[in-house]
Design an enzyme around this catalytic site. Structure first.
Site, PDB file in Angstrom:
ATOM      1  N   ASP A 188       0.861  -1.194   0.000  1.00 45.22           N
ATOM      2  CA  ASP A 188       0.000   0.000   0.000  1.00 45.22           C
ATOM      3  C   ASP A 188       0.897   1.244   0.000  1.00 45.22           C
ATOM      4  O   ASP A 188       0.986   1.971   0.988  1.00 45.22           O
ATOM      5  CB  ASP A 188      -0.894  -0.050   1.250  1.00 45.22           C
TER       6      ASP A 188
HETATM    7  C1  SPV Z   1      -7.165   1.749   3.601  1.00 46.67           C
HETATM    8  O1  SPV Z   1      -8.026   0.936   3.953  1.00 46.67           O
HETATM    9  O2  SPV Z   1      -6.492   1.623   2.586  1.00 46.67           O
HETATM   10  C2  SPV Z   1      -6.928   2.933   4.418  1.00 46.67           C
HETATM   11  C3  SPV Z   1      -7.079   2.847   5.867  1.00 46.67           C
HETATM   12  O3  SPV Z   1      -6.523   3.932   3.872  1.00 46.67           O
HETATM   13  S1  SPV Z   1      -5.507   2.519   6.513  1.00 46.67           S
HETATM   14  O4  SPV Z   1      -5.064   1.232   6.044  1.00 46.67           O
HETATM   15  O5  SPV Z   1      -5.637   2.569   7.953  1.00 46.67           O
HETATM   16  O6  SPV Z   1      -4.617   3.560   6.038  1.00 46.67           O
HETATM   17 MG    MG Z   2      -5.581   3.583   2.066  1.00 45.23          MG
END
Ligand code: SPV
Ligand code: MG
Length: 423
Positions: A188
């Protein structure tokens, strides 16, 4: 009197429509009297959803329909009076049901030779579920927020999860960048593209009628990227996008230390550009600040959020990962604006939704639980299969049925189309 035939049909009769009318006509044509076994609200809730129209009103409506002799309570086999008790009590000759499927109690009545069971063609063009789907399509997150103060939205990145969230009566869907990236085998960290998120979001907006909020990371670049993001996600029927003040490349908020954030002014400009771009008044832009997560403190988070609200943000998410939850519970105390607050309580699951709503939040995002439970269920199941060298143990306990899976596909709609366009 002896030769008179009494017909029995069970029904929910919610949001009475042409399909009900056609069914009643066909049922009545099979005999001389028609008794409708109407499911009370608690019964409907157990097998379908909370009915929109309460039992006593559904009963009144049905009683006024030509061809209906009597409307009685039918609690299936959850409680008395059960369907089978009614068949005896009202000396039913024929139980009638639509030909789309036959519930187990009808099969049981048939097996026990309690009465004849007849299936009649269902009217293919409308069902209550379809009506609700159409109504909800026009229901935006903005409308929902006006009606309902406390909203819980849950992550889905595929149609099955989306349908389960709708079935479980949550208010909306979150498309998580973290989950979507993970499914593509990516971290991510901004590697996922806008078009990849769009593709996944389309699947979800098609599958459900719930409002959808999409995590669009930092808008995939600068102002022009965010303008395009707003255009594309609004076009496919999303209710909201959530854009965070991360620079590129972003890092997932749940790990890592202090990193630089996008300047407040630049993020504000993105939000202004996004607001100017959206076509419908219902579309919402959630401005998210990473100030708390990255250790810049409450004052900075509030300052940024105020600025983003002044730039037109419809909601504010001050993302927190402080695991006691105290920080998150403090946020609304510092927030003097009417712009609603969103919270993602991933790192403080011990804080209940009620506590979060009571503290002043309007929207709770359950950002990755649906995906995490799948991981555990799959891992556990695979261990069991490996151990027993057979799928049998999971068939009995852990696995959903094949019908369950099939019913999460648009099988009924497909059959209707085949019927409609028969050649
Ligand atoms: C996601 O679900 O991608 C979010 C929330 O942005 S977090 O993972 O807490 O950043
Ligand atoms: Mg996110």
């Amino acid at each position: 009197m002896k030769n008179k035939k009494t017909v029995y049909a069970t029904m929910t009769g919610d949001l009475f429509h042409r399909g009900h009318l056609e069914f009643i006509k066909k049922a009545k044509a099979l005999g001389d009297a028609l008794v409708i076994g109407l499911h009370p609200d608690d019964v409907v809730k157990r097998y379908k959803r909370e009915p929109v129209i309460p039992f006593k009103d559904r009963k009144k409506i049905l009683e006024s329909i030509k061809g209906v002799t009597e409307v009685v309570e039918d609690c299936m086999d959850y409680r008395s009076p059960t369907m089978l008790e009614n068949l005896k009590k009202y000396k039913i000759d024929i139980a009638v049901h639509g030909d789309d499927w036959l519930p187990p109690l009808y099969k049981e009545a048939q097996k026990k030779k309690m009465c004849k069971v007849v299936q009649v063609p269902t009217y293919p063009y409308i069902t209550t579920t379809k009506l609700l789907h159409e109504i909800r399509k026009t229901r935006s997150l903005r409308n929902l927020l006006e009606k309902k103060k406390n909203i819980v939205i849950v992550s889905a990145g595929d149609s099955i999860t989306a349908k389960l969230i709708e079935e479980a009566d949550f208010d909306g869907i979150w498309i998580s960048g973290f989950e979507a990236s993970a499914r593509l085998g990516l971290a991510d960290n901004g590697t996922i593209t806008m078009t990849e998120m769009l593709e996944r979001t389309k699947i979800v907006t098609e599958a459900t009628s719930l409002p959808v909020m999409v995590d669009v990371d930092n808008g995939y670049g600068g102002i022009h990227n965010f303008i395009r993001t707003v255009k594309e996600f609004e076009k496919i029927g999303c209710s909201a996008v959530c854009v965070e003040d991360n620079i590129f490349p972003k890092q997932n908020s749940l790990w890592g230390g202090k990193v630089p954030l996008l300047s407040m002014k630049e993020h504000g400009a993105k939000i202004r550009a996004g607001k100017d771009t959206q076509k419908t008044k219902d579309f919402m832009i959630v401005a998210r600040t990473e100030a708390l997560i990255r250790g810049y403190g409450m004052a900075e988070a509030i300052k940024r959020s105020k600025y983003y609200a002044d730039c037109g943000a419809d909601m504010i998410l001050m993302h927190s990962r402080e695991s006691t939850g105290k920080e998150a519970l403090q946020v609304p105390k510092h927030w003097k604006s009417k712009v609603p607050l969103v919270i993602v309580p991933t790192k403080f699951p011990q804080i209940t939704n009620k506590q979060l709503f009571d503290s002043g939040y309007s929207v709770i995002v359950l950002a990755n639980q649906t995906e995490r439970v799948k991981i555990k269920a799959i891992r556990d199941s695979l261990k069991i299969i490996k151990k027993h060298d057979s799928v049998n143990p999971i068939e009995q306990v852990l696995s959903a049925t094949l019908d369950d899976l099939r019913n999460l596909t648009p099988i009924k709609e497909t059959q209707e189309i085949d019927r409609k366009y028969k050649y």
